[in-house]
Design a protein around this motif. Sequence first.
Motif, PDB file in Angstrom:
ATOM      1  N   LEU A  99       0.833  -1.200   0.000  1.00 47.24           N
ATOM      2  CA  LEU A  99       0.000   0.000   0.000  1.00 47.24           C
ATOM      3  C   LEU A  99       0.870   1.254   0.000  1.00 47.24           C
ATOM      4  O   LEU A  99       0.641   2.184  -0.774  1.00 47.24           O
ATOM      5  N   LYS A 100       1.884   1.267   0.855  1.00 47.18           N
ATOM      6  CA  LYS A 100       2.770   2.432   0.943  1.00 47.18           C
ATOM      7  C   LYS A 100       3.504   2.643  -0.377  1.00 47.18           C
ATOM      8  O   LYS A 100       3.679   3.779  -0.826  1.00 47.18           O
ATOM      9  N   LEU A 106       1.178   6.770   4.100  1.00 46.69           N
ATOM     10  CA  LEU A 106       0.093   6.024   4.750  1.00 46.69           C
ATOM     11  C   LEU A 106      -0.939   6.933   5.409  1.00 46.69           C
ATOM     12  O   LEU A 106      -2.045   6.492   5.716  1.00 46.69           O
ATOM     13  N   VAL A 109      -4.543   7.168   3.942  1.00 50.17           N
ATOM     14  CA  VAL A 109      -5.560   6.133   4.128  1.00 50.17           C
ATOM     15  C   VAL A 109      -6.780   6.743   4.820  1.00 50.17           C
ATOM     16  O   VAL A 109      -6.680   7.272   5.920  1.00 50.17           O
ATOM     17  N   LYS A 110      -7.922   6.680   4.133  1.00 46.80           N
ATOM     18  CA  LYS A 110      -9.166   7.146   4.737  1.00 46.80           C
ATOM     19  C   LYS A 110      -9.859   6.012   5.477  1.00 46.80           C
ATOM     20  O   LYS A 110     -10.485   6.214   6.506  1.00 46.80           O
ATOM     21  N   ILE A 112      -9.688   1.374   5.787  1.00 47.34           N
ATOM     22  CA  ILE A 112      -9.499   0.004   5.313  1.00 47.34           C
ATOM     23  C   ILE A 112     -10.920  -0.494   5.086  1.00 47.34           C
ATOM     24  O   ILE A 112     -11.716  -0.580   6.021  1.00 47.34           O
ATOM     25  N   PHE A 143      -4.109   2.022  12.018  1.00 47.32           N
ATOM     26  CA  PHE A 143      -4.959   3.041  11.404  1.00 47.32           C
ATOM     27  C   PHE A 143      -6.099   3.510  12.299  1.00 47.32           C
ATOM     28  O   PHE A 143      -6.913   4.327  11.881  1.00 47.32           O
ATOM     29  N   VAL A 171      -8.567  -0.708   0.145  1.00 56.51           N
ATOM     30  CA  VAL A 171      -8.351   0.486   0.954  1.00 56.51           C
ATOM     31  C   VAL A 171      -8.875   1.718   0.225  1.00 56.51           C
ATOM     32  O   VAL A 171      -8.607   1.876  -0.984  1.00 56.51           O
ATOM     33  N   VAL A 173      -8.432   5.688  -0.192  1.00 58.11           N
ATOM     34  CA  VAL A 173      -7.390   6.676   0.073  1.00 58.11           C
ATOM     35  C   VAL A 173      -7.849   8.061  -0.365  1.00 58.11           C
ATOM     36  O   VAL A 173      -8.733   8.199  -1.200  1.00 58.11           O
TER      37      VAL A 173
END
Length: 175
Positions: A99-100, A106, A109-110, A112, A143, A171, A173
């Motif tokens: 993901l990163k 990171l 991220v809004k 998961i 998160f 995820v 974002v």
Amino acid sequence: MQLPRFTTLPLIFLILAGFARAETPDERLAALDIEIPAVPAAIANYVPAVRSGNLVFLAGQVPKGADGKFITGQVGTDLTIEEGAAAARICAIQLIAALKAEIGDLSKVKRIVRVGGFVNCPEGFTAQPKVVNGASDLLVEIFGEAGRHARAAVGVSSLPAGVPVEVEMIVEVAD
């Protein structure tokens, strides 16, 4: 004018609470002494992550040990539920790495959105949710509320390379 001591103490706690909430995912990873590994190479014809709009679809990750070799075995036969959960946690760390690599930061991220966990287990094994909790619990640690997700935990008779668990993730974002 100086505030009386009894009123500054609650103010200090409020300020500290704000700092605790301001922690970034990278700071939480560091506090847990978790190093993000290099993104594991795909073992077939796929890519580790695909972004479509504000969603990132992450391919299933299988656990690799510190030596770079796959962790193998069947949960409930060769591995305990706790060992399976530890393997699922490793999968989550590898998912965070992918993901990163895809989004860079990171903190973007809004949410998961969904986690899918596949557990290599014998017929009649019913503790798949406990195994996949190894991944889910870590995502919430990193998160916070944004790490809480919808999930499936499914038992299967085998997985690639004989691994005990495979975990995938979707995820949301920020732009």
